[in-house]
Structure formats: structure tokens, C-alpha cells
Motif scaffolding. Structure first.
Motif, PDB file in Angstrom:
ATOM      1  N   VAL A 217     -18.322 -17.136  -1.281  1.00  0.00           N
ATOM      2  CA  VAL A 217     -17.483 -16.976  -0.123  1.00  0.00           C
ATOM      3  C   VAL A 217     -16.188 -16.609  -0.907  1.00  0.00           C
ATOM      4  CG1 VAL A 217     -16.498 -18.142   1.800  1.00  0.00           C
ATOM      5  CG2 VAL A 217     -18.502 -19.158   1.058  1.00  0.00           C
ATOM      6  N   ILE A 218     -15.901 -15.512  -0.011  1.00  0.00           N
ATOM      7  CA  ILE A 218     -14.607 -14.602  -0.523  1.00  0.00           C
ATOM      8  C   ILE A 218     -13.388 -14.866   0.365  1.00  0.00           C
ATOM      9  CG2 ILE A 218     -13.602 -12.383  -1.006  1.00  0.00           C
ATOM     10  CD1 ILE A 218     -16.464 -11.331  -2.189  1.00  0.00           C
ATOM     11  N   CYS A 219     -12.207 -15.248  -0.052  1.00  0.00           N
ATOM     12  CA  CYS A 219     -11.045 -15.523   0.595  1.00  0.00           C
ATOM     13  C   CYS A 219     -10.106 -14.131   0.447  1.00  0.00           C
ATOM     14  CB  CYS A 219     -10.341 -16.788   0.068  1.00  0.00           C
ATOM     15  SG  CYS A 219      -8.741 -17.145   1.049  1.00  0.00           S
ATOM     16  N   ILE A 220      -9.780 -13.772   1.747  1.00  0.00           N
ATOM     17  CA  ILE A 220      -8.786 -12.659   1.774  1.00  0.00           C
ATOM     18  C   ILE A 220      -7.536 -13.100   2.332  1.00  0.00           C
ATOM     19  CG2 ILE A 220      -8.354 -10.166   2.718  1.00  0.00           C
ATOM     20  CD1 ILE A 220     -10.481 -10.228   0.548  1.00  0.00           C
ATOM     21  N   GLY A 221      -6.304 -13.337   1.793  1.00  0.00           N
ATOM     22  CA  GLY A 221      -5.119 -13.883   2.279  1.00  0.00           C
ATOM     23  C   GLY A 221      -4.067 -12.929   2.436  1.00  0.00           C
ATOM     24  N   PHE A 222      -4.461 -11.710   2.396  1.00  0.00           N
ATOM     25  CA  PHE A 222      -3.272 -10.547   2.519  1.00  0.00           C
ATOM     26  C   PHE A 222      -3.534  -9.572   3.810  1.00  0.00           C
ATOM     27  CE2 PHE A 222      -6.231  -9.992  -0.933  1.00  0.00           C
ATOM     28  CZ  PHE A 222      -7.170  -9.008  -0.592  1.00  0.00           C
ATOM     29  N   GLY A 223      -2.591  -8.692   4.010  1.00  0.00           N
ATOM     30  CA  GLY A 223      -2.914  -7.788   4.836  1.00  0.00           C
ATOM     31  C   GLY A 223      -2.262  -6.654   5.085  1.00  0.00           C
ATOM     32  N   SER A 224      -2.337  -5.488   5.913  1.00  0.00           N
ATOM     33  CA  SER A 224      -1.717  -4.051   5.816  1.00  0.00           C
ATOM     34  C   SER A 224      -1.837  -3.864   7.404  1.00  0.00           C
ATOM     35  CB  SER A 224      -2.219  -3.200   5.093  1.00  0.00           C
ATOM     36  OG  SER A 224      -1.422  -2.052   5.157  1.00  0.00           O
ATOM     37  N   ASN A 225      -0.924  -3.067   7.616  1.00  0.00           N
ATOM     38  CA  ASN A 225      -0.655  -2.611   9.096  1.00  0.00           C
ATOM     39  C   ASN A 225      -1.186  -0.964   8.886  1.00  0.00           C
ATOM     40  OD1 ASN A 225      -0.092  -4.361  10.972  1.00  0.00           O
ATOM     41  ND2 ASN A 225       2.257  -3.929  10.849  1.00  0.00           N
ATOM     42  N   GLY A 286      14.000   2.896   3.136  1.00  0.00           N
ATOM     43  CA  GLY A 286      13.052   3.710   3.627  1.00  0.00           C
ATOM     44  C   GLY A 286      11.965   3.014   4.107  1.00  0.00           C
ATOM     45  N   PHE A 287      11.245   3.868   4.981  1.00  0.00           N
ATOM     46  CA  PHE A 287      10.099   3.072   5.653  1.00  0.00           C
ATOM     47  C   PHE A 287       8.907   4.251   6.264  1.00  0.00           C
ATOM     48  CE2 PHE A 287      12.805   3.920   9.388  1.00  0.00           C
ATOM     49  CZ  PHE A 287      12.129   4.035  10.370  1.00  0.00           C
ATOM     50  N   SER A 288       7.848   3.674   6.689  1.00  0.00           N
ATOM     51  CA  SER A 288       7.059   4.749   7.375  1.00  0.00           C
ATOM     52  C   SER A 288       6.243   4.107   8.531  1.00  0.00           C
ATOM     53  CB  SER A 288       5.949   5.406   6.305  1.00  0.00           C
ATOM     54  OG  SER A 288       4.925   4.115   5.621  1.00  0.00           O
ATOM     55  N   MET A 289       5.717   4.810   9.467  1.00  0.00           N
ATOM     56  CA  MET A 289       5.032   4.285  10.327  1.00  0.00           C
ATOM     57  C   MET A 289       3.871   5.305  10.570  1.00  0.00           C
ATOM     58  SD  MET A 289       7.492   4.852  13.688  1.00  0.00           S
ATOM     59  CE  MET A 289       8.353   6.310  13.979  1.00  0.00           C
ATOM     60  N   GLU A 290       3.023   4.715  11.255  1.00  0.00           N
ATOM     61  CA  GLU A 290       1.620   5.677  11.512  1.00  0.00           C
ATOM     62  C   GLU A 290       1.301   5.529  13.117  1.00  0.00           C
ATOM     63  OE1 GLU A 290      -0.621   4.624   7.444  1.00  0.00           O
ATOM     64  OE2 GLU A 290      -1.723   4.071   9.369  1.00  0.00           O
ATOM     65  N   VAL A 348      -4.255  11.034  13.190  1.00  0.00           N
ATOM     66  CA  VAL A 348      -3.152  10.200  12.663  1.00  0.00           C
ATOM     67  C   VAL A 348      -2.016  10.777  12.196  1.00  0.00           C
ATOM     68  CG1 VAL A 348      -4.132  10.157  10.136  1.00  0.00           C
ATOM     69  CG2 VAL A 348      -2.396   8.178  10.798  1.00  0.00           C
ATOM     70  N   ILE A 349      -0.889  10.497  12.551  1.00  0.00           N
ATOM     71  CA  ILE A 349       0.283  11.139  12.398  1.00  0.00           C
ATOM     72  C   ILE A 349       1.210   9.990  11.644  1.00  0.00           C
ATOM     73  CG2 ILE A 349       2.494  11.934  13.107  1.00  0.00           C
ATOM     74  CD1 ILE A 349       1.044  12.645  15.992  1.00  0.00           C
ATOM     75  N   VAL A 350       1.455  10.388  10.296  1.00  0.00           N
ATOM     76  CA  VAL A 350       2.442   9.536   9.361  1.00  0.00           C
ATOM     77  C   VAL A 350       3.803  10.094   9.277  1.00  0.00           C
ATOM     78  CG1 VAL A 350       2.273   8.565   7.094  1.00  0.00           C
ATOM     79  CG2 VAL A 350       0.341   9.014   8.231  1.00  0.00           C
ATOM     80  N   LEU A 351       4.639   9.038   9.610  1.00  0.00           N
ATOM     81  CA  LEU A 351       6.223   9.467   9.367  1.00  0.00           C
ATOM     82  C   LEU A 351       6.626   8.593   8.441  1.00  0.00           C
ATOM     83  CD1 LEU A 351       5.642   9.442  13.111  1.00  0.00           C
ATOM     84  CD2 LEU A 351       7.790  10.524  12.800  1.00  0.00           C
ATOM     85  N   ALA A 352       7.299   9.107   7.402  1.00  0.00           N
ATOM     86  CA  ALA A 352       7.905   8.549   6.255  1.00  0.00           C
ATOM     87  C   ALA A 352       9.353   8.995   6.224  1.00  0.00           C
ATOM     88  CB  ALA A 352       7.101   8.995   5.012  1.00  0.00           C
ATOM     89  N   PHE A 353      10.340   7.994   6.540  1.00  0.00           N
ATOM     90  CA  PHE A 353      11.877   7.992   6.375  1.00  0.00           C
ATOM     91  C   PHE A 353      12.485   7.693   5.153  1.00  0.00           C
ATOM     92  CE2 PHE A 353      10.414   7.572  10.844  1.00  0.00           C
ATOM     93  CZ  PHE A 353      11.171   8.167  11.493  1.00  0.00           C
ATOM     94  N   HIS A 376      -1.621   3.943  19.486  1.00  0.00           N
ATOM     95  CA  HIS A 376      -1.089   3.045  18.981  1.00  0.00           C
ATOM     96  C   HIS A 376       0.044   3.405  17.893  1.00  0.00           C
ATOM     97  CE1 HIS A 376      -3.846  -0.096  20.610  1.00  0.00           C
ATOM     98  NE2 HIS A 376      -4.555   0.821  20.772  1.00  0.00           N
ATOM     99  N   ILE A 377       1.193   2.718  17.648  1.00  0.00           N
ATOM    100  CA  ILE A 377       1.916   2.954  16.646  1.00  0.00           C
ATOM    101  C   ILE A 377       2.282   1.688  15.781  1.00  0.00           C
ATOM    102  CG2 ILE A 377       4.150   4.115  15.685  1.00  0.00           C
ATOM    103  CD1 ILE A 377       4.484   5.418  18.206  1.00  0.00           C
TER     104      ILE A 377
END
Length: 532
Positions: A217-225, A286-290, A348-353, A376-377
Motif C-alpha cells: 500500500v503506497i501513501c501519497i501525502g503531497f499534492g500540486s495544482n 514571482g508566481f504562476s497560474m494555469e 492550457v495557458i500558463v502565465l508566469a509572473f 478553470h484557472i
């Protein structure tokens, strides 16, 4: 120099010399081929989940015997007695510490250091264990999750894990490359992990389980947007293949993004229109969004800064990349279009600031829609961006993180077991194209577990509920595979059994976006079988 490591029949990881090849570029390499970045998901529980009853009931007596539990996280405090047998020997089969540069890597792996059970036992018998096995869990997240999922009973502390007779395999992840973080405009003191290292960690866990001829059994305790949340990115696709394998169960957290205001949804309206999206930007380097749309709809954007500078509409292109330096402000913006993203087929449109001006930014989304799916963004997850950066009109739904949004995995959300109330920060479903998510809810608020100082603490978050789900899955694997009741059990069978036993309140409709199919109860899963 170039180095290639194969993950499976579909994926390989290519390490290249940054001085000989072009730098990170979506238009050059494609969105799908650049690794994504992930962060940790943490912010009397076993009795509530029916786990103590199946441990203690003589007819069941399930404690995870014969089952491996794999953790890909911040490491583990292997010296803690709750990870040892009664004779003081280690319950850990092996550790792959990706951060250690002067050790011996596992066979067919090119970095890190592997420590076998024999080496761990030698360390435990030494006056200075770290001189023998110099692997630490500086953060404590991995130790905590491993403890509540698999820890041995500690009578003095009134503690026991969900599957205390299981054995462990541990991967300590190394942090993401600075160049990748800079490309994605991630500037944080929080831990950041890289998709490729996670995939190699999963490959290692599966390899150990096959060598041992045991279920895992594998535990995944992280994530990403990042990644569109359709279950089709590199990590999600690999996990899907793994989760569907006999003798493997993958349990992931839902995420802690429900109240973070980092998701925007633009409902679809057939035809052409312009939708205005306002983003409050705090103090950021800086930051990015998708922005993700669904084919055959087409989207393009224009942008206005807090100071009034305008980036005119950038027409959609098959693979368009444009970098703009504002004249009166320090902000530099990179805009990447992928009209047909290779993994999903969607846009997909990626904006990086870089050095974004503080204040309200206005994003005009030009929509040419043939259906009503909408767009969605997503902004980055908690810790990758400040609390001062958020959408002015956010949507709390569709905030399950990757890889929890993968259809094939068992995805756990969190609730406060003392009051049966949902964890306020828990991400909400559903996924964009992955059906019902989360699958189940488990205790995840003020849960009691081990720290790295030999004592105990409490933690909250959906990674905590995922660890309890991992322990529950290990008990089902003992019953199903080890005892021969369902010998070909995999993630789907575990999921269906646990859904059968889930506790559902009469005033709610199930499944739903907050609780999935209900609250985890392993004992009720077995009770449900007696009523067939």
C-alpha cells in the motif's frame, strides 16, 4: 552528458546538461515533458474509523501482517521504537534516501543511497545509529504519517497505528532543482518536490514489493495544482497503471485547498464572449497560474496590471510563447499557449509572473465555446504563493490536488472526528474529468501521532487522513491477499469494499463534493459483507 532512466514502458526520465541544451521552455519541450512541483499536505481517530475493532475482534484480528506499506515523503525516524519489532530489530525493509550523495544507490538507480534492513539493524545496535545510517527526517511529516499508519503500540503514550504488524519501505525525496523552481516562479521556504523524483520513488517501492513477493500500500501525502486535474499527467498516468496492478493499493490525499481562494471557474456559455477575472496579488517575488479549457473550445487572454498597463489580447496558437516586460512596472510576464496539450488534448495557458506589482490584476479571457464545459484557472498550492494572492471571485469546488484527482487511486479527505465536521481547509470535488472525488473521509484534524524527538504531537490535514486510509487498506490486504479471500485485490477492490462500509448521514446526498461516499469505517465494510 545525457542520462536516461526508464520508469515503465511509457515513461523515461532524461537528465541533460543545462549548458548544452536549451533552458526550460514550454514551447520547446512541451508542457507535459517539464516536471511539475509538489508540496506537503499537512495543516482516538482509529476507533472512529472502525480500525481498532478489526484489530481486536478475534474473528478478524487484522493488523497488516504480511503487507508492505510504502511512504514517499520527508523520510522517517527509523530509531523510533514504534517502527521496531519486540526484539528491537527494524520493521523497515529498506530506505532509499534520495538526498544522500555519497552512498550506494539502489540497483538500476543513479542517485541517493539505499539502506537495507541489515544496515538498519546494525545502526540500531550501535551507540551512534546515524554514523551507520545517516538518514534523517528533519521535517517530521513522513515520520508522523508512517506512525499513524503503521506504528507499534506504545502503552505509556496510549498510541497504536492502524496496521502495527505491517512492514515499511521508505523513500526520502530530495528537493526540486532550483532551476525548475525558478522556471515555475516558485520562491518559498516550504519543501518542494519534483515530479520525476516522485515517479522514481514509486518505481522503487514497487520493485521492493516484487522482490519480496508481497502486496504493498503506497501513501501519497503531497499534492500540486499543476497539471489540469484530469488524471492524465505523467505522475497521474503512472500511478493509474500502478494502482490497477494486483497487490498494489495507492492512497492519496485530497488536498487542503478548499478555502484557499486559489481556484476560479468560468462556466461555459456556447458562443463567443469575454470573461473578466480579478486576481489580488500580494507580496510576491514571482508566481504562476494555469488556465485549462476543454477541446474543442478555444481560449485566449489579455491582461491589465494594477498600475493600468495593458497586455493586449494574445491570439491562441498551437504552441505560442511570449515574454513581456512592463514599461512602468518591474513585472515581467511569460505567457505560454498549448492549444493541444500532449497528455490531455486540451488547451492550457500558463502565465508566469516575475516581480508582480502588488494589487488587483485583471485577466480578460476570450472564450470561443462550442460546449458549456467552461474553463478553470488554478493558482499554486498553499505555501508556494502567499495568502495575499487569490481570486476575487473564487470557486471552492474542483480543488482536489494532483495526484489525488487521479481516478484510479483512493483519495481521502479529512474531518474532525470528535464533532463529525468536515475539515475547513479540505479540498472539494469533483475532478475535471475523474468522476467522484474525494472517495472517502477519514479523521484528519488534531490527530495524535509521533514526532521526531521521541514523543508525540498532533497534526491536521488531508495527508493525515490519507495515512489512516493507508492503514485501513493494509488491513484489507491482509484479509484479502495474505489470507486468500480476494487474492487479486488491488486499489479498486479496496475502494469498493471501503465505500460499502462508509458511514453516511441521512441528511446528505451521497456521493458529494465534500465527503465523497462517506466516512471511513473498516469494521462496517466487513459488516456489509455479512448482509449480502
Amino acid at each position: 552528458t545525457t542520462c536516461i532512466q526508464f520508469v515503465n514502458y511509457r515513461y523515461a526520465i532524461v537528465h541533460i546538461d543545462g549548458e548544452q541544451y536549451p533552458p526550460y521552455s514550454i514551447s520547446h519541450y512541451g508542457y507535459h515533458r517539464i516536471p511539475k512541483c509538489f508540496g506537503l499536505m499537512d495543516q482516538s481517530s482509529l476507533q472512529e474509523s472502525g480500525i481498532i475493532r478489526v484489530q481486536e475482534l478475534e474473528a478478524l484480528d487484522l493488523r497488516g501482517r504480511g503487507v508492505l506499506v510504502g511512504f514517499i515523503d520527508t523520510g522517517i525516524d527509523y530509531t523510533n521504537p514504534i517502527f521496531q519489532n519486540a526484539d528491537g530489530s527494524s520493521r523497515i525493509v529498506s530506505i532509499w534516501d534520495q538526498t544522500i550523495k555519497d552512498g550506494t544507490p539502489p540497483e538500476d538507480f543513479y542517485y541517493g543511497a539505499e539502506y537495507t534492513r541489515e544496515m538498519l539493524n546494525q545502526a540500531l545496535q550501535s551507540e551512534n545509529p546515524r554514523d551507520v545510517v545517516p538518514s534523517f527526517d528533519e521535517n517530521g511529516h513522513g515520520t508522523f504519517l508512517a506512525g499513524i499508519a503503521t506504528g507499534k503500540r506504545d502503552e505509556e503514550a496510549d498510541f497504536i497505528g492502524a496496521a502495527p504488524d505491517s512492514e515499511l519501505v521508505v523513500v526520502k525525496l530530495k528537493e526540486a532543482k532550483k532551476s525548475l523552481m525558478e522556471f515555475q516562479e516558485i520562491y518559498t521556504n516550504d519543501i518542494v518536490y519534483q515530479e520525476t523524483d516522485i515517479m522514481m520513488g514509486i518505481r522503487y517501492l514497487i520493485g521492493v514489493a516484487r522482490q519480496q513477493f508481497r502486496p504493498i500500500v503506497i501513501c501519497i501525502g503531497f499534492g500540486s495544482n499543476q497539471g489540469g486535474k484530469e488524471g492524465k499527467g505523467a505522475l497521474s498516468s503512472y500511478l493509474s497503471a500502478v494502482a490497477e496492478s494486483s497487490g498494489v493499493c495507492v492512497v492519496a490525499c485530497a488536498g487542503n485547498e478548499g478555502q484557499a481562494r486559489r481556484h476560479y471557474y468560468g462556466p461555459g456559455r456556447k458562443g463567443q464572449r469575454v470573461e473578466t477575472v480579478e486576481i489580488n496579488v500580494g507580496e510576491e517575488k514571482g508566481f504562476s497560474m494555469e488556465l485549462w479549457g476543454s477541446s474543442p473550445n478555444t481560449y485566449s487572454i489579455a491582461l491589465r496590471s494594477p498600475g493600468g498597463e495593458v497586455i493586449s489580447r494574445i491570439p491562441p496558437g498551437l504552441s505560442e510563447s511570449r515574454e513581456v516586460q512592463l514599461i512602468l512596472e518591474k513585472t515581467r510576464i511569460r505567457v505560454d499557449y498549448q492549444l493541444v496539450e500532449s497528455a490531455t488534448g486540451n488547451e492550457v495557458i500558463v502565465l508566469a509572473f516575475r516581480n508582480p506589482t502588488k494589487g488587483i490584476w485583471t485577466l480578460d479571457v476570450y472564450c470561443d465555446e462550442l460546449n458549456d464545459v467552461g474553463f478553470h484557472i488554478w493558482l499554486p498550492i498553499q505555501g508556494f504563493v502567499s495568502e495575499g494572492t487569490y481570486f476575487m471571485r473564487p470557486d471552492p469546488d474542483t480543488t482536489i490536488v494532483v495526484p489525488g484527482a487521479t481516478p484510479s487511486v483512493l483519495t481521502m479527505t479529512a474531518y474532525r472526528h470528535l464533532t463529525n465536521s468536515l475539515y475547513l481547509e479540505a479540498s472539494r470535488g469533483y475532478g475535471r474529468a475523474c468522476g467522484v472525488k474525494p472517495d472517502l473521509a477519514a479523521p484528519g484534524v488534531d490527530v495524535y501521532g509521533p514526532n521526531t524527538r521521541g514523543g508525540y504531537t498532533t497534526k491536521s490535514g488531508t495527508s493525515v487522513s490519507a495515512a489512516i486510509g493507508v492503514g485501513a487498506a493494509a488491513l484489507l490486504f491482509e484479509w484479502g491477499i495474505i489470507r486468500g479471500n480476494v487474492e487479486n485485490m488491488a486499489t479498486n477492490e479496496v475502494k469498493k469494499l471501503l465505500i460499502r462500509g462508509a458511514i453516511r448521514d441521512g441528511e446528505r446526498t451521497y456521493p458529494n463534493r465534500e465527503w465523497g461516499y462517506g466516512r471511513l469505517n473498516v469494521f462496517e465494510a466487513f459488516q456489509s459483507l455479512t448482509r449480502l
